[in-house]
Design an enzyme around this catalytic site. Sequence first.
Site, PDB file in Angstrom:
ATOM      1  N   THR A  94      21.069  19.482 -23.497  1.00 27.22           N
ATOM      2  CA  THR A  94      19.740  19.052 -23.047  1.00 27.22           C
ATOM      3  C   THR A  94      18.738  19.261 -24.180  1.00 27.22           C
ATOM      4  OG1 THR A  94      17.960  19.367 -21.411  1.00 27.22           O
ATOM      5  CG2 THR A  94      19.351  21.293 -21.853  1.00 27.22           C
ATOM      6  N   HIS A 133      17.434  16.652 -10.525  1.00 27.41           N
ATOM      7  CA  HIS A 133      16.739  15.368 -10.680  1.00 27.41           C
ATOM      8  C   HIS A 133      17.336  14.279  -9.791  1.00 27.41           C
ATOM      9  CE1 HIS A 133      15.061  16.606 -14.910  1.00 27.41           C
ATOM     10  NE2 HIS A 133      14.386  17.143 -13.908  1.00 27.41           N
ATOM     11  N   GLN A 152      20.643  18.414 -14.641  1.00 22.14           N
ATOM     12  CA  GLN A 152      19.554  17.430 -14.622  1.00 22.14           C
ATOM     13  C   GLN A 152      20.142  16.025 -14.477  1.00 22.14           C
ATOM     14  OE1 GLN A 152      16.438  18.488 -17.889  1.00 22.14           O
ATOM     15  NE2 GLN A 152      18.330  19.498 -18.485  1.00 22.14           N
ATOM     16  N   ASN A 153      21.459  15.939 -14.580  1.00 26.61           N
ATOM     17  CA  ASN A 153      22.099  14.624 -14.589  1.00 26.61           C
ATOM     18  C   ASN A 153      22.205  14.069 -13.178  1.00 26.61           C
ATOM     19  OD1 ASN A 153      22.350  15.137 -17.260  1.00 26.61           O
ATOM     20  ND2 ASN A 153      24.524  15.656 -17.188  1.00 26.61           N
ATOM     21  N   ASN A 185      24.775  22.507 -28.012  1.00 36.55           N
ATOM     22  CA  ASN A 185      24.238  21.162 -28.242  1.00 36.55           C
ATOM     23  C   ASN A 185      24.898  20.602 -29.494  1.00 36.55           C
ATOM     24  OD1 ASN A 185      22.286  18.904 -28.783  1.00 36.55           O
ATOM     25  ND2 ASN A 185      21.104  19.931 -27.177  1.00 36.55           N
ATOM     26  N   LEU A 186      24.710  19.312 -29.712  1.00 31.72           N
ATOM     27  CA  LEU A 186      25.195  18.717 -30.960  1.00 31.72           C
ATOM     28  C   LEU A 186      24.494  19.363 -32.145  1.00 31.72           C
ATOM     29  CD1 LEU A 186      25.406  14.803 -30.761  1.00 31.72           C
ATOM     30  CD2 LEU A 186      27.274  16.448 -31.073  1.00 31.72           C
TER      31      LEU A 186
HETATM   32  C1  BJW Z   1      24.978  16.410 -26.970  1.00 30.72           C
HETATM   33  C2  BJW Z   1      25.962  15.460 -27.113  1.00 30.72           C
HETATM   34  C3  BJW Z   1      27.269  15.925 -27.102  1.00 30.72           C
HETATM   35  C4  BJW Z   1      24.117  14.407 -27.155  1.00 30.72           C
HETATM   36  N1  BJW Z   1      27.510  17.229 -26.983  1.00 30.72           N
HETATM   37  N2  BJW Z   1      25.243  17.715 -26.852  1.00 30.72           N
HETATM   38  C5  BJW Z   1       2.828  17.826 -20.388  1.00 30.72           C
HETATM   39  C6  BJW Z   1       3.336  19.081 -20.713  1.00 30.72           C
HETATM   40  C7  BJW Z   1       4.345  19.669 -19.943  1.00 30.72           C
HETATM   41  C8  BJW Z   1       4.846  19.013 -18.837  1.00 30.72           C
HETATM   42  C9  BJW Z   1       4.343  17.769 -18.525  1.00 30.72           C
HETATM   43  C10 BJW Z   1       3.350  17.189 -19.288  1.00 30.72           C
HETATM   44  N3  BJW Z   1       3.061  15.979 -18.739  1.00 30.72           N
HETATM   45  C11 BJW Z   1       3.863  15.791 -17.677  1.00 30.72           C
HETATM   46  C12 BJW Z   1       4.639  16.887 -17.522  1.00 30.72           C
HETATM   47  C13 BJW Z   1       5.684  17.110 -16.475  1.00 30.72           C
HETATM   48  C14 BJW Z   1       6.888  16.212 -16.693  1.00 30.72           C
HETATM   49  C15 BJW Z   1       7.414  16.432 -18.108  1.00 30.72           C
HETATM   50  O1  BJW Z   1       8.133  17.368 -18.382  1.00 30.72           O
HETATM   51  N4  BJW Z   1       7.093  15.534 -19.023  1.00 30.72           N
HETATM   52  C16 BJW Z   1       7.527  15.693 -20.415  1.00 30.72           C
HETATM   53  C17 BJW Z   1       8.070  14.373 -20.920  1.00 30.72           C
HETATM   54  C18 BJW Z   1       6.366  16.241 -21.212  1.00 30.72           C
HETATM   55  N5  BJW Z   1       7.885  16.614 -15.709  1.00 30.72           N
HETATM   56  C19 BJW Z   1       7.871  16.109 -14.497  1.00 30.72           C
HETATM   57  O2  BJW Z   1       7.090  15.240 -14.147  1.00 30.72           O
HETATM   58  C20 BJW Z   1       8.870  16.706 -13.525  1.00 30.72           C
HETATM   59  N6  BJW Z   1       8.176  17.125 -12.354  1.00 30.72           N
HETATM   60  C21 BJW Z   1       7.281  18.131 -12.403  1.00 30.72           C
HETATM   61  O3  BJW Z   1       7.014  18.729 -13.436  1.00 30.72           O
HETATM   62  O4  BJW Z   1       6.734  18.432 -11.183  1.00 30.72           O
HETATM   63  C22 BJW Z   1       5.786  19.537 -11.129  1.00 30.72           C
HETATM   64  C23 BJW Z   1       6.463  20.870 -11.104  1.00 30.72           C
HETATM   65  C24 BJW Z   1       6.033  21.907 -11.927  1.00 30.72           C
HETATM   66  C25 BJW Z   1       6.650  23.173 -11.875  1.00 30.72           C
HETATM   67  C26 BJW Z   1       7.679  23.378 -10.997  1.00 30.72           C
HETATM   68  C27 BJW Z   1       8.078  22.357 -10.184  1.00 30.72           C
HETATM   69  C28 BJW Z   1       7.484  21.109 -10.255  1.00 30.72           C
HETATM   70  C29 BJW Z   1       9.893  15.663 -13.110  1.00 30.72           C
HETATM   71  C30 BJW Z   1      10.803  15.321 -14.235  1.00 30.72           C
HETATM   72  C31 BJW Z   1      11.742  14.198 -13.821  1.00 30.72           C
HETATM   73  C32 BJW Z   1      12.665  13.812 -14.975  1.00 30.72           C
HETATM   74  N7  BJW Z   1      13.323  12.626 -14.634  1.00 30.72           N
HETATM   75  C33 BJW Z   1      14.261  12.058 -15.618  1.00 30.72           C
HETATM   76  C34 BJW Z   1      14.649  10.641 -15.147  1.00 30.72           C
HETATM   77  C35 BJW Z   1      15.233  10.593 -13.784  1.00 30.72           C
HETATM   78  C36 BJW Z   1      16.703  10.622 -13.782  1.00 30.72           C
HETATM   79  C37 BJW Z   1      17.318   9.341 -14.258  1.00 30.72           C
HETATM   80  O5  BJW Z   1      16.761   8.245 -14.121  1.00 30.72           O
HETATM   81  O6  BJW Z   1      18.421   9.429 -14.792  1.00 30.72           O
HETATM   82  O7  BJW Z   1      15.395  12.917 -15.761  1.00 30.72           O
HETATM   83  S1  BJW Z   1      13.614  11.937 -17.270  1.00 30.72           S
HETATM   84  C38 BJW Z   1      15.121  12.261 -18.077  1.00 30.72           C
HETATM   85  O8  BJW Z   1      14.950  13.445 -18.896  1.00 30.72           O
HETATM   86  C39 BJW Z   1      16.126  12.614 -16.967  1.00 30.72           C
HETATM   87  C40 BJW Z   1      16.780  13.838 -17.549  1.00 30.72           C
HETATM   88  O9  BJW Z   1      17.365  14.610 -16.521  1.00 30.72           O
HETATM   89  C41 BJW Z   1      15.674  14.520 -18.278  1.00 30.72           C
HETATM   90  C42 BJW Z   1      16.141  15.496 -19.334  1.00 30.72           C
HETATM   91  O10 BJW Z   1      16.812  14.831 -20.390  1.00 30.72           O
HETATM   92  P1  BJW Z   1      18.050  15.519 -21.080  1.00 30.72           P
HETATM   93  O11 BJW Z   1      19.151  15.687 -20.113  1.00 30.72           O
HETATM   94  O12 BJW Z   1      17.608  16.722 -21.816  1.00 30.72           O
HETATM   95  O13 BJW Z   1      18.531  14.360 -22.087  1.00 30.72           O
HETATM   96  P2  BJW Z   1      18.000  14.004 -23.556  1.00 30.72           P
HETATM   97  O14 BJW Z   1      18.470  12.615 -23.831  1.00 30.72           O
HETATM   98  O15 BJW Z   1      16.588  14.282 -23.731  1.00 30.72           O
HETATM   99  O16 BJW Z   1      18.794  15.021 -24.499  1.00 30.72           O
HETATM  100  C43 BJW Z   1      20.220  14.938 -24.648  1.00 30.72           C
HETATM  101  C44 BJW Z   1      20.645  16.138 -25.486  1.00 30.72           C
HETATM  102  O17 BJW Z   1      22.062  16.125 -25.549  1.00 30.72           O
HETATM  103  C45 BJW Z   1      20.133  16.084 -26.931  1.00 30.72           C
HETATM  104  O18 BJW Z   1      19.586  17.370 -27.259  1.00 30.72           O
HETATM  105  C46 BJW Z   1      21.371  15.801 -27.758  1.00 30.72           C
HETATM  106  O19 BJW Z   1      21.368  16.451 -29.034  1.00 30.72           O
HETATM  107  C47 BJW Z   1      22.456  16.374 -26.887  1.00 30.72           C
HETATM  108  N8  BJW Z   1      23.746  15.718 -27.037  1.00 30.72           N
HETATM  109  N9  BJW Z   1      25.342  14.213 -27.252  1.00 30.72           N
HETATM  110  C48 BJW Z   1      26.442  18.092 -26.889  1.00 30.72           C
HETATM  111  N10 BJW Z   1      28.293  15.066 -27.258  1.00 30.72           N
END
Ligand code: BJW
Length: 239
Positions: free
Chosen positions: A182, A115, A90-91, A207-208
């Site tokens: 994630t 992403h 996702q990064n 995960n952490l």
């Molecule tokens: C460690 C550590 C260490 C720390 N060691 N671990 C209502 C219900 C359900 C869904 C939706 C809803 N309303 C809207 C939606 C859909 C929406 C969504 O999911 N929203 C939610 C917020 C509810 N999704 C979308 O809109 C997506 N598109 C979509 O759904 O289209 C329709 C579709 C449906 C079905 C199939 C296909 C299509 C698009 C999502 C786009 C996400 N974009 C982002 C930003 C862009 C990139 C950027 O600018 O960088 O992507 S958002 C952001 O979150 C980024 C990431 O890739 C993404 C995930 O985050 P991630 O990687 O999990 O990071 P964190 O910070 O959340 O977690 C870090 C983790 O690491 C933690 O757990 C820590 O504990 C751990 N950690 N240090 C090990 N050292």
Amino acid sequence: MTARNLVILTGAGISAESGVPTFRADDGLWMGHRIEDVATPEAFARDPALVQDFYNRRRRQLAEVRPNAAHHALADLAARWEGDFLLVTQNVDDLHDRAHAETPPAAGFELVHMHGELLKAHCTRTGRVCDWPGDLAPQEPSPHHPSGRLRPHIVWFGEMPLHMERINAAIAACDLFVAIGTSGEVYPAAGFVQQARLAGARTVEINLAPTSGRRLFDEGVYGPATQMVPAFVHNLMAG
Ligand code: BJW
């Protein structure tokens, strides 16, 4: 090693120890911004200068970070894995890419950025993608269309993630699914573990700390990715 078809999903936590900030900090802000102010198509239409500046800063930051031991352990795994291995990140950083460039993978390996990628841009009119290592101006002209603009090649909220057919097919055929660093808060990636369970795969979370989706995983491995991922890879290869 009993598993053959492997899917690994990575998130911001795998790059955290390289110095790339994760998204969901306690203050609810992301590098000082609310997510909806910078990571939606509406935000880009409303304030392209703010959004381009946000991604320009993050793109520049890539020059200051390096792949860590977790990225390298996955690259090592990709070089040695004898079955199919899809690494879905996702990064939008290029840390996996750099680690795999140093350790060339085996034939069954593929890396996809669902992403998008910070070092690419795409045309707002044609969707055509190009490499873009430097800054983007607020109204950067597109080389691909006279009235197009270039925007970061990033999947914002409400947009369709990339490579979904490839990812869904790999998960349907996988026997081991591992989610690393994630939070499982963003769909469709957050649903991959359930798809993998339906396919009969063993599921592991690294995960952490346990995430809200912990109960969906057969196994949890908790601690910093730079320690847990190399140990996990070692154990996996040892069978
Ligand atoms: C460690 C550590 C260490 C720390 N060691 N671990 C209502 C219900 C359900 C869904 C939706 C809803 N309303 C809207 C939606 C859909 C929406 C969504 O999911 N929203 C939610 C917020 C509810 N999704 C979308 O809109 C997506 N598109 C979509 O759904 O289209 C329709 C579709 C449906 C079905 C199939 C296909 C299509 C698009 C999502 C786009 C996400 N974009 C982002 C930003 C862009 C990139 C950027 O600018 O960088 O992507 S958002 C952001 O979150 C980024 C990431 O890739 C993404 C995930 O985050 P991630 O990687 O999990 O990071 P964190 O910070 O959340 O977690 C870090 C983790 O690491 C933690 O757990 C820590 O504990 C751990 N950690 N240090 C090990 N050292």
